[in-house]
Scaffold this motif. Structure first.
Motif: not given
Length: 164
Positions: A137-145
């Motif tokens: 989430r901090r890296l802004g990639v959680l939505s790519r999981v």
């Protein structure tokens, strides 16, 4: 052949490493980055092989704050002259925020690929470190999981690895 350790399977280790490598490779569209992700994924658990060959496959000893297999694997790869980013991914794949607090890179890719490989194969022989969703989430990639999970699921379907 496999190391003579109860519960240890060289075939299972190889299959897991290959799956992690292919998931990680699919996380980058840049060829050089994808190749490095693949190599790190393939080698991420090499320390488990070293420990098994030394008769030290004891889950309590392997896992910990920094799992022993990760440290052993990183040390071995350093001796072999493997590039530092790959060594770091092997050594920190259970704790990516320690290595990459502000960017998505090789360590986080291997961490996610490892967690997804365990998830899609329901591998209970080597419990996975849970995916660090706060870090993602901090890296802004959680939505790519979900996209990466779909890739992992495709890779374990019959014929799926050939399509990747």
């Amino acid at each position: 052949a496999s190391a003579a350790q109860p519960g240890f399977s060289l075939h299972r280790e190889q299959a897991h490493g290959s799956l992690v490598a292919n998931i990680a490779r699919g996380m980058s569209d840049e060829r050089e980055v994808a190749d490095r992700f693949f190599l790190a994924g393939l080698l991420h658990d090499v320390g488990r092989l070293v420990l098994a060959s030394a008769g030290a496959v004891d889950q309590a000893a392997l896992e910990g704050e920094v799992p022993l297999h990760a440290s052993v694997g990183a040390y071995l790869l350093t001796l072999w002259g493997i590039p530092l980013p790959v060594v770091e991914a092997v050594g920190r794949h259970h704790d990516p925020s320690a290595a990459e607090p502000r960017k998505f890179g090789i360590v986080t890719a291997v961490h996610v690929a490892d967690a997804l490989a365990h998830e899609v194969t329901l591998d209970d022989h080597a419990p996975a470190t849970p995916m660090d969703e706060d870090h993602l989430r901090r890296l802004g990639v959680l939505s790519r999981v979900p996209e990466w999970r779909s890739l992992a699921e495709q890779l374990v379907r019959p014929g799926g690895a050939d399509a990747a």
